[in-house]
Design an enzyme around this catalytic site. Structure first.
Site, PDB file in Angstrom:
ATOM      1  CG  ASP A  81      46.810  39.835  38.647  1.00 55.66           C
ATOM      2  OD1 ASP A  81      47.082  40.477  37.626  1.00 55.66           O
ATOM      3  OD2 ASP A  81      47.279  40.124  39.929  1.00 55.66           O
TER       4      ASP A  81
HETATM    5  C1  BGC Z   1      47.603  43.573  38.858  1.00 54.98           C
HETATM    6  C2  BGC Z   1      45.930  43.474  38.559  1.00 54.98           C
HETATM    7  C3  BGC Z   1      45.694  44.371  37.217  1.00 54.98           C
HETATM    8  C4  BGC Z   1      46.399  43.665  36.031  1.00 54.98           C
HETATM    9  C5  BGC Z   1      46.029  44.318  35.022  1.00 54.98           C
HETATM   10  C6  BGC Z   1      48.256  43.253  37.381  1.00 54.98           C
HETATM   11  O1  BGC Z   1      49.511  43.431  37.683  1.00 54.98           O
HETATM   12  O2  BGC Z   1      47.810  42.784  39.752  1.00 54.98           O
HETATM   13  O3  BGC Z   1      45.235  43.894  39.444  1.00 54.98           O
HETATM   14  O4  BGC Z   1      44.033  44.121  36.918  1.00 54.98           O
HETATM   15  O5  BGC Z   1      47.857  43.809  36.300  1.00 54.98           O
HETATM   16  O6  BGC Z   1      46.509  45.544  34.673  1.00 54.98           O
END
Ligand code: BGC
Length: 674
Positions: A227
Site C-alpha cells: 500500500d
Molecule cells: C490506499 C490504497 C490506495 C493507495 C493509492 C492508499 O492510501 O490505502 O487503497 O490504492 O493509497 O492511492
C-alpha cells in the site's frame, strides 16, 4: 519475451531499481534492455486517474462513478460485479491504465470503519465471490487488478501502525477467506498489502501472509505491491515476497543495495522477485495492443443505474406505503438537499470524478407528472443556522399539507472516508430531530438514506412508515431511487452487513479501536451475524434483509445424498415462486449449521447464494452444490480445514433471520478425533 533472458542482462542496480515505482502511478522502465513500464490507478468503483497538465498541476480525469462496493454487495449479484469489472477495465484501457487498484475485500468488522463503503461485507463468502467476479470482469479486458488490503485493515484509526491481533482460526475463516476465494477463483495480477501489522509484524514484511499463505498455499502467481508508503524495512519486505514498493521511494534502492552487500538478501531472492514482477509487467504490456481503447460512457451510466436499482434496499414498508400509489397520493413533500445533490460515494483515494450526476428530484418530477404536486424544501444547510431553521419550518409546513413526505438524509460528504473512522453510526442529532418532527406532521413519511454502511435508526424508525437504504449508488443512483419509490422498478437489494440497534451492541465494541498499539480481535470468529445469531441478540435489521413489492414462496427442498463422506458433493434443490403481482428478484441464501460440534461454531454460516428473477406467478428451481468447504472449520492443531462427522442443518433463507426451508445432511469425516 523470455523473462529469464531479460533478467540475465540486467545489472544488480537495475534489478533493485525495478522494485520500487518510477513515481506515484508508474513502474520503472529500462528501455534499452526491453523492460517496459506499466501504469496503475485507483478505483475501485470507477477509474480515478490522476494526471498532470502542462503547468504541472494535477487533476483527476472524469470517469463513470459506479455504486461503491457496499452497494454492489447489496445486489448479491455476481453477474453485475463481473459486468462492472469489465466496464471499469474498458475505462482503464481507454486511459492507458494497466492495473486498477482494487477491489478492496476487507471484512466489515465494525460499522465504524471509515472505508466500509469500499468493502463488500461482514461475510467472507459473499465478499470473496463478489471480489472474484469483479476481478474476472476487469481482467477479461486485459487490464490487471490489485486485490487489497491484505490483510486485516478493518479500521482506519491508526491504520499505518495498528497491530491487529487475530487468532489463527478467525484469520482463516473470516479475514483471509475473501482473499482466498478471490485469489483461487480469479487470479488477480497483484495483491496490495495493508499498512497495519498482523500479530506483531507489518503486513508488508509478513512472510507468513505474503509468501506462506498467499503464494505457497493459494498458488498466487502475481506480484505483491505495498500500500502507498506501507514499507518500513525494504529488505525484510523483499524477503517476505513483496515485489513492488509504491510509490517511488528514495530509500528503497539504497536499503536493498545495503542489504545485498551485507549478504542479507541474495541474488536468488532478488532474481525471483524481479521475475515474478516482470511476468505480470510483460503480460500486461503485451496485451495492450489487443485492448479496446474506447468505451461508451452512456452505456456505462446505464450499467451504473442497473446496479443502483439492484442495490437500493427497502428496509421497512409498513402498510405498503411504497411504491407511491398515484391513485391515492396527490401531493408529496420532498425534503432534504440530498434529493437534489446526492451523496454518490465516500471520500479518499477511491473518489471518482463523475461524468455526470442524476438526481432523484428531477426524476421524481418526471414520474409525478401532472398527477402529483411536488413541494420541495431543503432541510439543513451546514453553512447557515438561520437558513436551516427556515428550511425546517418550510419542510414542516409542506409535510403537513401533503399526502406523503419523503425525507432525504445520509452521511454528509466525506463523513465516510479513507483515513478516519466514523465516530457514531447514528444520523446527526439535528437530522434525527427533523425526521421525528416531520413524521409527527405526516403519518405517511418515508426516509431515504444515502450512506455507505449501517446506520442506527432506533430513535426514529418506529415513527416512519418506510425506509429506503440507497447506499452510495454512484452517478446514476438518484434516478434509480426515484424509480424505486414510484415502483418502476421493484427493490431487490439486501443488506450485506447486519444493522445493529446501537454501536454498543457490535461484537468488536469492547476492543475497537485498541489501545494505540494493538487492536485485539477478541470476538474471534463471531463477526457480524455469526455473533448476533449465535448469542440471540436483537438487531435493527438482520444480515441479508431486504424487502420487495412482491412476495416469494419457498418450497420442495431436497438434499442428495442425505448421508455423505466429506469428498461427496451435496446437491441442494428447492423451488421458489413469485406469489405477488409484480415481477421481482429474490436473493436466496443458503446457510449451514453444525448441530453438534466439538469446536465452537457460529449458529449458522452463509455458504451459497443467488438471485432469481421471477415474473408474477412464475416458479423456478434453484440448485446449489456444496463441497467440503461448506462444512469445514479451521482446526489450528492440524493447521488445516477439518470436517467433523455429524449432522448439519441446511437452512434456506430470505435473510439470516428469515429461514424458509430446513433440511439435514449427515457428513462422515475422514478423520474423527475423540
Ligand atoms: C490506499 C490504497 C490506495 C493507495 C493509492 C492508499 O492510501 O490505502 O487503497 O490504492 O493509497 O492511492
Amino acid at each position: 519475451m523470455n523473462i529469464k533472458e531479460v533478467i540475465s542482462k540486467l545489472s544488480i542496480d537495475e534489478k533493485l531499481t525495478l522494485l520500487t515505482g518510477k513515481d506515484t502511478w508508474n513502474t520503472v522502465a529500462i528501455e534499452e534492455k526491453g523492460v517496459p513500464s506499466i501504469c496503475v490507478s485507483d478505483g475501485p468503483h470507477g477509474l480515478r486517474k490522476v494526471c498532470t497538465n502542462e503547468k504541472g498541476q494535477t487533476f483527476t480525469k472524469e470517469a463513470v462513478c459506479f455504486p461503491t462496493a457496499s452497494a454492489l454487495s447489496a445486489t448479491w449479484n455476481t453477474e453485475l460485479a463481473e459486468k462492472v469489472g469489465q466496464a471499469i477495465g474498458e475505462e482503464c484501457s481507454a486511459n492507458d491504465v494497466d492495473i486498477i487498484l482494487g477491489p478492496g475485500t476487507n471484512i466489515k468488522r465494525t460499522p465504524l470503519c471509515g472505508r466500509n463503503f469500499e468493502y463488500f461485507s461482514e461475510d467472507p463468502v459473499l465478499a470473496g465471490e463478489l471480489s472474484a467476479a469483479y476481478i474476472k470482469g476487469v481482467q477479461s479486458t486485459g487490464v490487471g487488478t490489485s486485490l487489497k488490503h491484505f490483510s486485516t485493515n478493518n479500521q482506519e484509526y491508526d491504520r499505518f501502525h495498528v497491530n491487529t491481533e487475530v487468532d489463527i482460526r478467525a484469520l482463516r475463516e473470516i479475514y483471509l477467506k475473501p482473499f482466498e476465494i478471490a485469489v483461487k477463483k480469479s487470479k488477480p495480477t497483484s495483491v496490495m498489502c495493508a499498512y497495519n501489522r498482523l500479530n506483531g509484524i507489518y503486513c508488508s514484511e509478513n512472510k507468513f501472509l505474503l509468501n506462506d499463505i498467499l503464494r505457497e498455499e493459494w498458488g498466487f502467481d502475481g506480484f505483491v505491491v505495498s500500500d502507498w508508503g506501507a514499507v518500513h524495512d525494504r529488505a525484510k519486505a523483499l524477503k517476505a515476497s513483496l515485489e513492488l514498493e509504491m510509490p517511488y521511494s528514495e530509500k528503497s534502492f539504497d536499503a536493498l543495495k545495503q542489504a545485498y552487500e551485507n549478504g542479507k538478501i541474495t541474488d536468488e531472492e532478488i532474481d525471483s522477485a524481479v521475475e515474478r514482477f516482470l511476468n505480470i509487467v510483460f503480460r500486461l504490456y503485451n496485451n495492450r495492443n489487443n485492448r479496446v481503447k474506447e468505451y461508451n460512457p452512456d452505456g456505462h451510466h446505464k450499467l451504473a443505474k442497473e446496479i443502483a436499482l439492484e442495490a437500493i434496499t427497502l428496509l421497512k414498508n409498513e402498510d405498503n406505503i411504497l411504491p407511491i400509489k398515484k391513485e391515492k397520493i396527490k401531493s408529496i413533500a420532498v425534503i432534504g438537499n440530498y434529493a437534489k445533490t446526492p451523496i454518490i460515494q465516500g471520500g479518499g483515494s477511491a473518489e471518482v470524478k463523475p461524468i455526470k450526476i442524476d438526481n432523484a428530484f428531477d426524476r421524481i418530477i418526471e414520474l409525478a407528472g401532472s398527477d402529483i404536486e411536488i413541494k420541495y424544501s431543503d432541510l439543513y444547510a451546514a453553512w447557515s443556522h438561520i437558513n436551516s431553521i427556515n428550511n425546517l419550518s418550510t419542510a414542516l409546513t409542506f409535510a403537513c399539507d401533503s399526502d406523503m413526505a419523503i425525507i432525504f438524509v445520509g452521511s454528509p460528504f466525506n463523513y465516510e472516508s479513507e483515513g478516519y473512522d466514523r465516530t457514531s453510526i447514528t444520523l446527526p442529532p439535528h437530522i434525527e430531530d427533523a425526521i421525528l418532527k416531520i413524521a409527527a406532521k405526516n403519518p405517511n413519511t418515508v426516509v431515504v438514506i444515502q450512506a455507505g454502511s449501517a446506520i442506527d435508526m432506533s430513535s426514529w424508525i418506529d415513527k416512519v412508515k418506510g425506509v429506503v437504504f440507497a447506499w452510495f449508488t454512484g452517478q446514476a443512483g438518484g434516478s434509480a431511487i426515484a424509480e424505486i419509490l414510484f415502483g418502476l422498478s421493484n427493490p431487490c437489494g439486501k443488506i450485506a452487513e447486519t444493522f445493529p440497534l446501537k454501536i454498543e451492541d457490535t461484537p468488536s465494541y469492547a476492543t475497537y479501536p485498541g489501545n494505540g498499539y494493538a487492536s485485539w480481535y477478541a470476538e474471534g470468529i463471531m463477526v457480524g451475524y455469526r455473533y448476533y445469531d449465535t448469542y440471540n441478540k436483537d438487531v435493527l435489521f438482520p444480515f441479508g434483509h431486504g424487502l420487495s413489492y412482491t412476495t416469494f414462496e419457498y418450497k420442495d427442498l431436497t438434499i442428495t445424498p442425505d448421508t455423505a463422506s466429506e469428498e461427496n458433493e451435496i446437491n441442494v434443490k428447492f423451488r421458489i415462486k413469485n406469489t405477488g403481482n409484480m415481477q421481482g428478484k429474490e436473493i436466496v441464501q443458503l446457510y449451514v449449521k453444525d448441530t453438534h460440534s466439538k469446536a465452537l461454531r457460529p449458529d449458522k454460516e452463509l455458504k451459497a447464494f443467488c438471485k432469481i428473477d421471477l415474473k408474477p406467478g412464475e416458479e423456478k428451481e434453484v440448485e446449489f452444490k456444496l463441497d467440503k468447504s461448506a462444512f469445514a472449520y479451521f482446526n489450528t492443531s492440524f493447521n488445516d480445514w477439518h470436517v467433523e462427522s455429524g449432522r448439519f442443518k441446511i437452512l434456506i433463507g430470505s435473510s439470516s433471520r428469515d429461514i424458509r426451508l430446513k433440511g439435514n445432511v449427515y457428513v462422515k469425516s475422514n478423520f474423527d478425533f475423540s
